[in-house]
Design a protein around this motif. Structure first.
Motif, PDB file in Angstrom:
ATOM      1  N   ILE A 135     -13.529   0.209   0.410  1.00  0.00           N
ATOM      2  CA  ILE A 135     -13.017   1.153   1.296  1.00  0.00           C
ATOM      3  C   ILE A 135     -11.659   0.878   2.068  1.00  0.00           C
ATOM      4  N   SER A 136     -10.755   0.186   1.130  1.00  0.00           N
ATOM      5  CA  SER A 136      -9.524  -0.407   1.270  1.00  0.00           C
ATOM      6  C   SER A 136      -8.835   0.499   1.496  1.00  0.00           C
ATOM      7  N   ASP A 137      -7.603   0.313   2.689  1.00  0.00           N
ATOM      8  CA  ASP A 137      -6.598   0.862   2.602  1.00  0.00           C
ATOM      9  C   ASP A 137      -6.727   2.441   2.644  1.00  0.00           C
ATOM     10  N   LEU A 138      -7.643   2.667   4.057  1.00  0.00           N
ATOM     11  CA  LEU A 138      -7.808   4.444   3.841  1.00  0.00           C
ATOM     12  C   LEU A 138      -7.721   4.578   5.915  1.00  0.00           C
ATOM     13  N   PRO A 139      -6.217   5.811   5.422  1.00  0.00           N
ATOM     14  CA  PRO A 139      -5.723   5.913   6.921  1.00  0.00           C
ATOM     15  C   PRO A 139      -6.084   6.519   7.441  1.00  0.00           C
TER      16      PRO A 139
END
Length: 268
Positions: free
Chosen positions: A206-210
């Protein structure tokens, strides 16, 4: 709304031979397109559209119609070749990759063409899908949810995958072991909360979820929600105020022992 190509240029009344009236309009009412002169892009757009906002809405509408057409259900292929073949063809036509059990990865070329040998794998289930960057939306998942043997699914950087899409993944709870949502711009904390159904999940990215406002806190909550799953995301231990330098001899500054997290779930 669209404007006509040519405009009538009206002139005020003038005296003509002692009588008040209009002169001969043959040289006045002239379509702008008949004039041979170089036209700029802005002039061209002004002749065809009333304003730029309408042009923008028109372009967006065309794009959404294209996405909707690409996410139609492959019911004909499913009825003829089975749900695994239909799901594989759907992903390959979007430019993704699929892996059947005990087979090598199958990828489409730059023109989204792929070998017809895929149709021969009717008795082999799909176990992994890489749909990174594909324009898959809520309706397009109709082609993937029937894949009851699917173990690994990558939806990285999919621009149309949102919270509503995640709410449908519970149908893959019996088989799904690895899921990647990294870089999806429309996913928020609400959608991640729907993943509690995926009890067999072993690895979640779930990385880099703006769309997630507090990624560190969200990762902690997801880890508590899925205790048997390795959650990859923000390193929440490095968030917060900057620490003051410590004395190297102090026991607080001592390097902690490394934890053995084991091998993450992967696909050969």
């Amino acid at each position: 709304m669209a404007a006509p190509r040519a405009f009538l240029r009206l002139i005020p009344p003038k005296w003509n031979g002692g009588k008040r009236g209009f002169r001969d309009l043959s040289g006045v009412v002239t379509p702008e397109g008949n004039r041979r002169k170089r036209r700029t892009l802005l002039q061209f757009l002004s002749d065809h559209f009333c304003d730029m906002e309408f042009l923008r809405e028109n372009v967006l509408q065309k794009q959404m119609q294209k996405v909707s057409l690409e996410n139609r259900s492959f019911t004909i292929i499913q009825d003829k070749y089975g749900r695994d073949i239909a799901g594989a063809c759907f992903i390959l036509q979007h430019g993704g990759s699929v892996k059947f059990r005990d087979r090598e990865w199958i990828r489409s070329d730059e023109y989204r063409r792929f070998s017809a040998e895929v149709l021969k794998f009717q008795a082999v289930p799909v176990e992994a899908i890489d749909a990174s960057g594909c324009a898959i939306n809520y309706h397009g998942l109709d082609n993937l949810l029937p894949l009851k043997k699917l173990q690994c699914l990558s939806l990285q950087r999919c621009p149309h995958v949102d919270d509503w899409c995640l709410s449908r993944l519970y149908l893959l709870a019996d088989s799904l072991q690895e899921l990647s949502l990294a870089g999806c711009p429309q996913i928020s904390e609400r959608g991640l909360a729907c993943l509690h159904h995926l009890s067999n999940l072993r690895r979640l990215d779930i990385s880099d979820l703006p769309g997630v406002e507090y990624p560190g806190l969200t990762q902690i909550l997801v880890e508590e929600m899925l205790p048997n799953c390795e959650v990859v995301g923000t390193d929440w231990t490095q968030e917060g105020p900057e620490e003051q330098p410590q004395d190297p001899a102090s026991p607080i500054h001592a390097k902690p022992a490394a934890r053995d997290l084991g091998d993450p779930c992967g696909v050969s």
